[in-house]
Design a protein around this motif. Structure first.
Motif, mmCIF file in Angstrom:
data_model
loop_
_atom_site.group_PDB
_atom_site.id
_atom_site.type_symbol
_atom_site.label_atom_id
_atom_site.label_comp_id
_atom_site.label_asym_id
_atom_site.label_seq_id
_atom_site.Cartn_x
_atom_site.Cartn_y
_atom_site.Cartn_z
ATOM 1 N N LEU A 404 0.809 -1.224 0.000
ATOM 2 C CA LEU A 404 0.000 0.000 0.000
ATOM 3 C C LEU A 404 0.845 1.277 0.000
ATOM 4 O O LEU A 404 0.286 2.375 0.006
ATOM 5 C CB LEU A 404 -0.910 0.011 1.239
ATOM 6 N N SER A 405 2.153 1.153 -0.016
ATOM 7 C CA SER A 405 3.004 2.329 0.179
ATOM 8 C C SER A 405 2.779 3.401 -0.884
ATOM 9 O O SER A 405 2.675 4.596 -0.563
ATOM 10 C CB SER A 405 4.470 1.912 0.223
ATOM 11 N N GLU A 414 -4.779 5.762 4.397
ATOM 12 C CA GLU A 414 -4.046 6.144 5.600
ATOM 13 C C GLU A 414 -3.782 4.873 6.397
ATOM 14 O O GLU A 414 -4.661 4.022 6.516
ATOM 15 C CB GLU A 414 -4.864 7.129 6.445
ATOM 16 N N THR A 415 -2.585 4.728 6.924
ATOM 17 C CA THR A 415 -2.255 3.552 7.724
ATOM 18 C C THR A 415 -1.798 3.985 9.114
ATOM 19 O O THR A 415 -1.135 5.010 9.275
ATOM 20 C CB THR A 415 -1.141 2.716 7.063
ATOM 21 N N SER A 416 -2.197 3.215 10.089
ATOM 22 C CA SER A 416 -1.732 3.410 11.460
ATOM 23 C C SER A 416 -1.561 2.028 12.059
ATOM 24 O O SER A 416 -1.690 1.026 11.352
ATOM 25 C CB SER A 416 -2.731 4.249 12.262
ATOM 26 N N ASP A 417 -1.285 1.945 13.340
ATOM 27 C CA ASP A 417 -1.020 0.658 13.963
ATOM 28 C C ASP A 417 -2.204 -0.289 13.802
ATOM 29 O O ASP A 417 -3.281 -0.074 14.370
ATOM 30 C CB ASP A 417 -0.707 0.855 15.451
ATOM 31 N N LYS A 418 -2.023 -1.297 12.956
ATOM 32 C CA LYS A 418 -3.021 -2.347 12.721
ATOM 33 C C LYS A 418 -4.334 -1.803 12.148
ATOM 34 O O LYS A 418 -5.398 -2.410 12.335
ATOM 35 C CB LYS A 418 -3.283 -3.142 14.004
ATOM 36 N N LYS A 419 -4.279 -0.704 11.415
ATOM 37 C CA LYS A 419 -5.476 -0.150 10.812
ATOM 38 C C LYS A 419 -5.152 0.486 9.467
ATOM 39 O O LYS A 419 -4.117 1.133 9.302
ATOM 40 C CB LYS A 419 -6.122 0.895 11.725
ATOM 41 N N ILE A 420 -6.070 0.274 8.501
ATOM 42 C CA ILE A 420 -5.962 0.895 7.181
ATOM 43 C C ILE A 420 -7.299 1.551 6.867
ATOM 44 O O ILE A 420 -8.363 0.935 7.044
ATOM 45 C CB ILE A 420 -5.618 -0.155 6.107
#
Length: 455
Positions: A404-405, A414-420
């Protein structure tokens, strides 16, 4: 606008529509068997018999070929095919009821095609009476069908209403005559107006229209005209699809025009953006990929309350663990596996007549498949997903985040700890985002021509 055009050029690649995961080309058919399929059906039913099941019935016959269509169909004007085909569908239903060991509760049922209204009102009523005879009676049902505005009569609408149908979707595509001639679907606005008004007069609570962009000889002005005229009828739901041009898969059906007659990817994107903007201005809410609904419709309410689901019938307001597909080429989903029926009408009718559930291929999901399926469904239906630490022992989420980069750099996720989470800008690219989770496809590196373009 320039940035969006650049994103379209970058991400307009062949990709699945994710009505299932794994998608059909990556099913492990070698390890599949009818015995395993039956076991998965019984497991799903045992876990959800009170919830109810979904039923999809494929009615494949059409009197003429619409050249935009990618569905499985049989072109004929011989209506004597109706009765034996219905008999076979009811026999297949009986085989499944025997397997389940009890009459199931049907929560959701859809008639698709082909052209369901190829069949006479009496024969459709006979079909539904036969289905009802071997199912539990319930008031909590969602029955829907696809209607062709040129041959759906008031009698069709009344007959299906009488047996429980409250939702209908009409294929509009485009109102420009040049486009209609190219796709072999001459369909005046008056025909759509008549069937829409008849449905409401009879009492249908949800009327939908399907519109397609990216058709041959189609311009933004055509999309603008079609959506404006559609808004005059104010359907409860609108499916605004991208035309999938895959003539190498669909035989001669999509060969009635040249590649140069089709809009470019940038022109298609302009058509989509125009249509989406108009639908928003007219009060329609963006529900999911290609789908829009009025705030009063059950599909939008499902998005709001988190129950929106996606399967081989498309987006639905609620999930059932077991979906049984009846009829030639239909695909069933037990949540633990998929199975597709044979595609030839004569072979289908022969197998059923000999007491055989007529599947010819399928896939039983492993643990990784089940986890990835859940996340792809979340992305497609809720535009975000979160995973648990235990799932990381089975699925390489670092690989998915890496996939997903580029999408993240372009502001699509948007990505965060264990979430997209899919951003507003990223919603038109939800198929591309889902592809980052598709580890089956990435491992197998297929001939991508089997898929339509994502934009």
């Amino acid at each position: 606008m320039q940035l969006m055009c650049e994103l379209v050029q970058k991400y307009n690649v062949p990709g699945p529509r994710y009505t299932s995961y794994p998608t059909v080309p990556y099913w492990n058919t070698d390890s599949f068997s009818g015995k395993k399929w039956n076991s998965s059906v019984l497991k799903a039913f045992g876990e959800s018999s009170e919830e109810g099941i979904s039923v999809y019935i494929h009615l494949p016959f059409c009197e003429s070929m619409c050249t935009f269509c990618g569905c499985h169909k049989r072109i004929t004007k011989r209506h004597e095919v109706e009765t034996p085909y219905i008999g076979s569908v009811l026999k297949e239903w009986e085989l499944y009821v025997d397997l389940l060991g009890t009459r199931p509760k049907i929560k959701e049922l859809h008639l698709g095609g082909g052209t369901p209204t190829f069949f006479s009102p009496d024969n459709l009523k006979m079909l539904m009476t036969g289905i009802a005879r071997l199912s539990k009676k319930t008031e909590d049902i969602d029955f829907s069908f696809e209607g062709h505005p040129n041959n759906t009569t008031k009698e069709h609408l009344q007959a299906l209403y009488d047996v429980g149908f409250r939702r209908v979707c009409f294929g509009v595509q485009d109102y420009n005559l040049t486009v209609q001639r190219a796709i072999n679907r001459i369909q005046p606005f008056e025909n759509v107006k008549n069937v829409t008004e008849w449905a409401r007069e009879i009492g249908y609570t949800s009327v939908g229209h399907d519109i397609i962009y990216g058709l041959p000889f189609q311009y933004c002005s055509d999309v603008e005209n079609t959506i404006a005229r559609t808004n005059a009828l104010k359907p409860d739901r609108i499916a605004f699809y991208s035309y999938a041009h895959v003539p190498w898969l669909k035989g001669n059906g999509q060969r009635g025009y040249k590649e140069s007659d089709l809009p470019t990817s940038i022109e298609k994107k302009a058509q989509y953006e125009l249509g989406k903007r108009m639908l928003a201005d007219f009060g329609y809410k963006d529900v999911g990929m290609d789908h829009f609904a009025l705030p009063t419709d059950s599909l939008y309410k499902a998005l709001e309350n988190g129950t929106l689901h996606r399967n081989f019938m498309g987006y639905t307001p609620s999930k059932t663990k077991l979906m049984i597909g009846l009829g030639v080429s239909s695909i069933s989903d037990s949540w633990y596996g998929f199975a597709q029926n044979v595609k030839n009408v004569e072979e289908y009718e022969n197998l059923v007549s000999h007491g055989v559930i007529p599947i010819f291929r399928g896939h039983i999901l492993n643990t990784e498949d089940e986890i990835l399926r859940r996340h792809i469904l979340n992305i497609m239906c809720q535009f975000e997903t979160t995973w648990e630490p235990l799932e990381e022992q089975i699925v390489d989420f670092e690989e998915i985040v890496a996939n997903l980069s580029e999408l993240k750099n372009d502001g699509l996720v948007e990505t965060s700890d264990k979430k997209i989470k899919v951003t507003a800008k990223g919603r038109p690219f939800v198929r591309n985002i889902s592809m980052a989770f598709d580890l089956q496809m990435q491992r197998n590196k297929p001939d991508t021509r089997i898929f339509s373009m994502t934009v």
